[in-house]
Design a protein around this motif. Structure first.
Motif, PDB file in Angstrom:
ATOM      1  N   LYS A   4       0.840  -1.220   0.000  1.00 18.62           N
ATOM      2  CA  LYS A   4       0.000   0.000   0.000  1.00 18.62           C
ATOM      3  C   LYS A   4       0.871   1.266   0.000  1.00 18.62           C
ATOM      4  O   LYS A   4       2.005   1.252   0.505  1.00 18.62           O
ATOM      5  N   VAL A   5       0.275   2.311  -0.575  1.00 18.91           N
ATOM      6  CA  VAL A   5       0.998   3.562  -0.790  1.00 18.91           C
ATOM      7  C   VAL A   5       0.947   4.454   0.449  1.00 18.91           C
ATOM      8  O   VAL A   5       1.908   5.148   0.782  1.00 18.91           O
ATOM      9  N   ILE A   6      -0.219   4.405   1.139  1.00 15.49           N
ATOM     10  CA  ILE A   6      -0.453   5.294   2.282  1.00 15.49           C
ATOM     11  C   ILE A   6       0.634   5.103   3.334  1.00 15.49           C
ATOM     12  O   ILE A   6       0.896   3.984   3.780  1.00 15.49           O
ATOM     13  N   LYS A   8       3.783   5.722   2.794  1.00 19.17           N
ATOM     14  CA  LYS A   8       5.113   5.485   2.224  1.00 19.17           C
ATOM     15  C   LYS A   8       5.640   6.671   1.430  1.00 19.17           C
ATOM     16  O   LYS A   8       6.796   6.688   1.018  1.00 19.17           O
ATOM     17  N   ILE A   9       4.758   7.647   1.212  1.00 15.78           N
ATOM     18  CA  ILE A   9       5.189   8.810   0.435  1.00 15.78           C
ATOM     19  C   ILE A   9       5.873   9.808   1.378  1.00 15.78           C
ATOM     20  O   ILE A   9       5.441  10.011   2.508  1.00 15.78           O
ATOM     21  N   ARG A  10       6.943  10.394   0.880  1.00 19.24           N
ATOM     22  CA  ARG A  10       7.634  11.385   1.682  1.00 19.24           C
ATOM     23  C   ARG A  10       7.312  12.774   1.177  1.00 19.24           C
ATOM     24  O   ARG A  10       7.170  12.978  -0.026  1.00 19.24           O
ATOM     25  N   LEU A  31       6.897   3.309  -6.777  1.00 20.44           N
ATOM     26  CA  LEU A  31       7.149   4.016  -5.538  1.00 20.44           C
ATOM     27  C   LEU A  31       8.573   3.839  -5.025  1.00 20.44           C
ATOM     28  O   LEU A  31       8.854   4.073  -3.860  1.00 20.44           O
ATOM     29  N   ASN A  79       9.731   8.005  -4.099  1.00 20.62           N
ATOM     30  CA  ASN A  79       8.536   8.320  -3.296  1.00 20.62           C
ATOM     31  C   ASN A  79       8.502   9.771  -2.813  1.00 20.62           C
ATOM     32  O   ASN A  79       7.909  10.081  -1.803  1.00 20.62           O
ATOM     33  N   PHE A  80       9.155  10.636  -3.538  1.00 20.81           N
ATOM     34  CA  PHE A  80       9.194  12.034  -3.100  1.00 20.81           C
ATOM     35  C   PHE A  80       8.026  12.819  -3.700  1.00 20.81           C
ATOM     36  O   PHE A  80       7.930  13.008  -4.908  1.00 20.81           O
ATOM     37  N   TYR A  81       7.121  13.286  -2.826  1.00 21.04           N
ATOM     38  CA  TYR A  81       5.923  14.003  -3.276  1.00 21.04           C
ATOM     39  C   TYR A  81       6.296  15.416  -3.727  1.00 21.04           C
ATOM     40  O   TYR A  81       7.100  16.092  -3.084  1.00 21.04           O
ATOM     41  N   ARG A 110       6.486  19.322  -4.230  1.00 23.14           N
ATOM     42  CA  ARG A 110       6.128  20.500  -3.425  1.00 23.14           C
ATOM     43  C   ARG A 110       6.379  21.757  -4.245  1.00 23.14           C
ATOM     44  O   ARG A 110       7.387  21.871  -4.926  1.00 23.14           O
ATOM     45  N   ILE A 127      -4.469   9.836   0.995  1.00 25.23           N
ATOM     46  CA  ILE A 127      -3.251   9.091   0.687  1.00 25.23           C
ATOM     47  C   ILE A 127      -2.046   9.903   1.128  1.00 25.23           C
ATOM     48  O   ILE A 127      -1.156   9.414   1.815  1.00 25.23           O
ATOM     49  N   PHE A 128      -2.065  11.174   0.735  1.00 22.98           N
ATOM     50  CA  PHE A 128      -0.997  12.072   1.168  1.00 22.98           C
ATOM     51  C   PHE A 128      -1.498  13.504   1.046  1.00 22.98           C
ATOM     52  O   PHE A 128      -2.235  13.829   0.126  1.00 22.98           O
TER      53      PHE A 128
END
Lengths: 102, 389
Positions: A96-98, A100-102, B69, B72-74, B76, B92-93
């Motif tokens: 799952k993704v939730i 794990k994202i930074r 992933l 995994n850097f969202y 900004r 989720i984020f």
């Protein structure tokens, strides 16, 4: 004696491993069908935990080329529904993704 | 002209109330509509930029998804914040300042932020909803408030002017008839004074002793009738003019005044064979003599009017007050309050205008006199007037 110990150890290690690793991973690895990309493909179309799990359950128990994501040769997974559900829960938690994202 | 009738004022107030109510409703509706319109204009002005922002986020999500992933850097950005939600609205984020997202609207303002929700065609990383948040400087809101103040003010001013003319239009017929009636009564009462005074003055000069008893009796009836008219005349003038009559305050010897007024009503009392007794102790009142005479006249005339034939009237003065008691029909307790209202009469069988007690009340109010009624049905009515030292 050593044989018995080995067998016991093997049985224990198998017992200790979860349903997912036990039932799914081995076959999929041997057939070059890694489960991680499959998981992300399901995410791509079904989005939520509920959606992904429901779709997987349906596709594994009643494979229908219309719905399957890998359409080479529909493969009916013969598992008890409870086992399958348990495996899918572990499957979801593993990839799952939730969180794990930074 | 000033507005006199309570009914007139009541209907005027009702009309004004309704008018103000409607005006405010219209204003409120228009303001809300204008506000919403301006808000939408503002929101849609931001839309192209928001679309662009969403596209960039989705682009980045796609890359992350394709790396499974590993990356995994969202993303900004300095100009906006964003968040991703799955099909079941599970976060989720998120980089947003809030967790309460209104998924029913794709573009809306909440707090000091503008939100835009984009649904990508493919749910990269399971993201069905990409939410973009940008701050709203609310400069448009300041402008909207300014305009509302200016145009709302102008509208209210316009409605006030319109209302003023409407009220004038609305009141004109009432005013006209009122002025007409007022003038008519003033004229007639004035015309009445001279002949009545003449009659009274002439009767006084006649020597009743030298007359035949029959004629003397008839003359006394004429005298009574003329006095009654004269009393009514004075009451009417008082009612019509009391606002314009300045009070001439003096120290009144109430014994003297009462004796004088009793003398005036003597013929009338005699005609009903009513005996008047007057018990005196020193009694003074600082007030307008003309007006107090009106008060006394009305009390006396009622005491005679509602008395039985052969009855009595007891009058007594004391320090700071006097009473007039008749042996008449009495006033039922439930009627004692309303009896001072204008045009209320105890019974409709007796003559008179029914304005007498109303006048009594008005004069009492002007000079701070207290009025008390004691009465027993069919036995007596005693009206006591008292004042502070």
């Amino acid at each position: 004696m050593a044989k018995i110990v080995l067998q016991l150890f093997l049985a224990l290690s198998l017992f200790g491993a979860d349903v997912f690793v036990q039932k799914c991973v081995h076959c999929h690895t041997s057939r070059h069908l890694p489960l991680k990309p499959i998981f992300f493909d399901y995410l791509l179309y079904y989005s939520s935990e509920r959606g992904v799990k429901a779709a997987m359950l349906r596709n594994l128990t009643h494979p229908d080329p219309k719905h399957l994501l890998i359409k080479k040769n529909p493969f009916k997974h013969h598992f008890k529904e409870a086992t399958l559900k348990k495996a899918l829960d572990i499957y979801w938690d593993k990839y799952k993704v939730i969180g794990k994202i930074r | 002209m000033d507005i006199n009738l309570p009914s007139e004022r009541k209907s005027l107030i009702k009309f004004l109330g309704l008018y103000i109510f409607l005006t405010l409703i219209i204003l409120a509706l228009a303001s809300v509509m204008y506000y919403k319109f301006e808000k939408d204009v503002m929101l849609y002005a931001h839309l192209p930029k928001l679309q662009e922002d969403a596209k960039e986020v989705i682009h980045r999500l796609k890359a992350m998804h394709e790396s499974l992933l590993e990356d995994n850097f969202y993303p900004r950005y300095s100009t906006f914040k964003s968040a991703i939600y799955d099909a079941d609205y599970v976060k989720i984020f998120s980089l947003l300042d809030t967790d309460s997202i209104n998924f029913k609207n794709f573009l809306y303002k909440q707090g000091r932020f503008i939100y835009f929700i984009k649904e990508p065609e493919l749910y990269y990383l399971g993201a069905k909803y990409v939410v973009i948040q940008i701050p709203d400087d609310e400069r448009w809101l300041v402008q909207v408030k300014k305009n509302l103040l200016i145009f709302g003010g102008l509208f209210l001013l316009f409605m006030a002017i319109l209302g003023y003319f409407l009220v004038k239009q609305f009141l004109r017929p009432m005013k006209d008839s009122l002025i007409l009636l007022n003038n008519f009564i003033k004229d007639t009462t004035h015309e009445l004074n001279t002949p009545v005074s003449t009659i009274l003055a002439n009767i006084e000069t006649i020597d009743t002793q030298s007359l035949d008893t029959k004629v003397a009796k008839k003359l006394s009836r004429i005298d009574i009738a003329a006095r009654t008219i004269s009393t009514i005349y004075k009451d009417l003038t008082y009612l019509l003019m009391h606002e314009k009559l300045p009070s001439h305050i003096e120290n009144i010897d109430m014994n003297e005044l009462l004796a004088q007024r009793i003398q005036y009503f003597k013929t009338l009392a005699d005609s009903k064979r009513i005996k008047i007794s007057f018990l005196q102790s020193p009694c003074f009142l600082r007030a307008d003599k003309q007006k107090i005479a009106r008060l006394v006249d009305n009390l006396l005339s009622n005491a005679i009017k509602y008395n039985k034939v052969g009855g009595t009237i007891k009058i007594k003065t004391f320090q700071n007050g006097f009473y007039i008691e008749d042996s008449g029909i009495g006033i039922p307790p439930d009627k004692q309050k309303e009896i001072f209202e204008r045009y209320k009469r105890l019974t409709s069988s007796e003559g008179g205008f029914g304005i007498g007690l109303h006048i009594v009340m008005m004069i009492a109010k002007e000079f701070g006199l207290a009025i008390k009624i004691d009465s027993r049905l069919n036995q007596y009515t005693r009206i006591t007037v008292t004042w502070q030292k």
